[in-house]
Design a protein around this motif. Structure first.
Motif, mmCIF file in Angstrom:
data_model
loop_
_atom_site.group_PDB
_atom_site.id
_atom_site.type_symbol
_atom_site.label_atom_id
_atom_site.label_comp_id
_atom_site.label_asym_id
_atom_site.label_seq_id
_atom_site.Cartn_x
_atom_site.Cartn_y
_atom_site.Cartn_z
ATOM 1 N N LEU A 277 -4.115 5.089 -5.030
ATOM 2 C CA LEU A 277 -5.455 4.579 -4.719
ATOM 3 C C LEU A 277 -5.511 3.061 -4.824
ATOM 4 O O LEU A 277 -6.204 2.404 -4.032
ATOM 5 N N LEU A 278 -4.793 2.488 -5.790
ATOM 6 C CA LEU A 278 -4.782 1.033 -5.906
ATOM 7 C C LEU A 278 -4.087 0.393 -4.708
ATOM 8 O O LEU A 278 -4.537 -0.640 -4.192
ATOM 9 N N LEU A 279 -2.971 0.999 -4.260
ATOM 10 C CA LEU A 279 -2.306 0.469 -3.070
ATOM 11 C C LEU A 279 -3.159 0.666 -1.827
ATOM 12 O O LEU A 279 -3.171 -0.180 -0.922
ATOM 13 N N ALA A 280 -3.866 1.790 -1.752
ATOM 14 C CA ALA A 280 -4.740 2.027 -0.601
ATOM 15 C C ALA A 280 -5.912 1.059 -0.581
ATOM 16 O O ALA A 280 -6.463 0.755 0.487
ATOM 17 N N ALA A 281 -6.305 0.555 -1.780
ATOM 18 C CA ALA A 281 -7.443 -0.363 -1.846
ATOM 19 C C ALA A 281 -7.188 -1.659 -1.086
ATOM 20 O O ALA A 281 -8.141 -2.340 -0.678
#
Length: 365
Positions: A277-281
């Motif tokens: 999720l952090l990379l997708a952010a």
């Protein structure tokens, strides 16, 4: 002389003392022989888990020796791919931990301004410090999670720079690992014959009971371990392919991470979810929502399809029992306890249902 010995042995305190002495000597002998036993157990465990693959090749009319060779070729390719993905994960997690404040600042600013957007009445000034402190706590929690995860993945690489270093540290060294791999080849090739020879070591009246117990343990404990490996592979595949379709960076490494941690049921999706999720952010809110959908789908498939069909049939354990076994095992033996908690519970269930409840002691007291 014999009569005197019988009279002495008739004393229950003497028998208890002798049994305690024998138990102590056996324990000390086990301690001294543990390095050699660890090599033998590691070799047998791999041969036992890989045996269904060899039987699969034999069913396709391939010689058993060729099946063993194919299994070890597959193991070498897996270790190479896994080492590459683990190294990629270390690099990306290190970068992500350093850039975490920059990634979270826009989200935290949006979160703080959300009440003003939703309501016409602005947030009271007294609540703003509380919200700011909660935002800092969230950032610290994610930072600590990423650092802990990074240390664990770096531990997987070991001093040798690949997964062989990790396995060598588990077995006790490079020489011990090579000895275990060599022995596992012999174990895998001759496993049926070794099983028959081990059965002949028991007295003949007990051989049917031992064979029956071995079959039930293979179905429950062995079925669980192999089933969990298959579930972990499927979950890792779904997470990796799904995140790749969404466009999340390092999707293959995140899928590998999900598969490795999913050896402990339901943990893999959670562990890989935070960095995913952090990379997708970095790609916006839509990519975050799509990545969350992929993780949710993998979790639902594991809990409602893969787990009941693949693992549930082998163990027949209630989910509460499985979770309790994982928690108790982790508290006693750490990671190994978490991995072995459910097989141990399945083993105890076999003993309870098929032997204890059929015994005269249970029926008559």
């Amino acid at each position: 002389m014999r009569e005197a010995f019988r009279q002495v042995w008739a004393n229950p305190y003497v028998r208890v003392a002798v049994y305690l002495l024998l138990f102590y000597l056996g324990f000390r002998l086990l301690q001294r022989a543990w390095p050699a036993l660890q090599i033998l157990l590691t070799a047998f465990a791999f041969a036992y888990l890989a045996h269904p693959l060899v039987r699969f090749f034999e069913a396709r009319r391939l010689p058993r020796a060729l099946g063993v060779v194919l299994v070890y070729l597959g193991l070498g390719l897996f270790l190479g791919l896994a080492s590459f993905l683990t190294a990629q994960t270390v690099v990306e997690l290190s970068r992500l931990a350093q850039e975490l404040p920059r990634l979270l600042d826009p989200f935290l600013a949006w979160l703080l301004s959300l009440p003003d957007r939703v309501r016409a009445v602005p947030v009271p000034e007294s609540l703003k410090p509380i919200l700011a402190e909660a935002s800092r706590n969230l950032q610290g929690l994610l930072q600590g999670f990423l650092e802990t995860l990074l240390r664990f993945v770096q531990g997987l690489l070991g001093q040798g720079g690949n997964l062989l270093g990790f396995f060598a540290s588990l077995v006790g060294g490079v020489f011990q690992l090579l000895a275990a791999l060599t022995l596992s080849i012999y174990f895998l090739y001759d496993l049926p014959r070794l099983g028959r020879a081990a059965l002949l070591a028991f007295p003949e009246p007990y051989q049917p009971l031992v064979a029956d117990l071995a079959r039930k343990l293979d179905r429950s404990v062995g079925g669980y371990v192999r089933g969990q490996l298959l579930v972990a592979f499927l979950v890792g595949l779904i997470v990796g392919v799904g995140l790749s379709l969404v466009g999340v960076p390092l999707a293959a490494s995140l899928g590998f991470l999900a598969g490795v941690f999913n050896l402990i049921p339901f943990v893999g999706v959670i562990v890989s979810g935070v960095p995913a999720l952090l990379l997708a952010a970095t790609g916006g809110l839509v990519k975050v929502l799509l990545a969350f959908l992929v993780l949710w789908l993998a979790n639902q498939l594991e809990g409602n399809l893969f787990g009941p069909l693949i693992v549930g049939r082998a163990t027949r354990l209630h989910p509460v029992t499985a979770i309790a076994a994982i928690l108790v095992g982790a508290s006693l033996l750490g990671l190994w306890g978490a991995l072995l908690g459910v097989p141990a519970a399945a083993f105890l269930k076999v003993l309870l249902e098929d032997y204890y409840r059929q015994s005269p002691f249970y029926r008559e007291g």
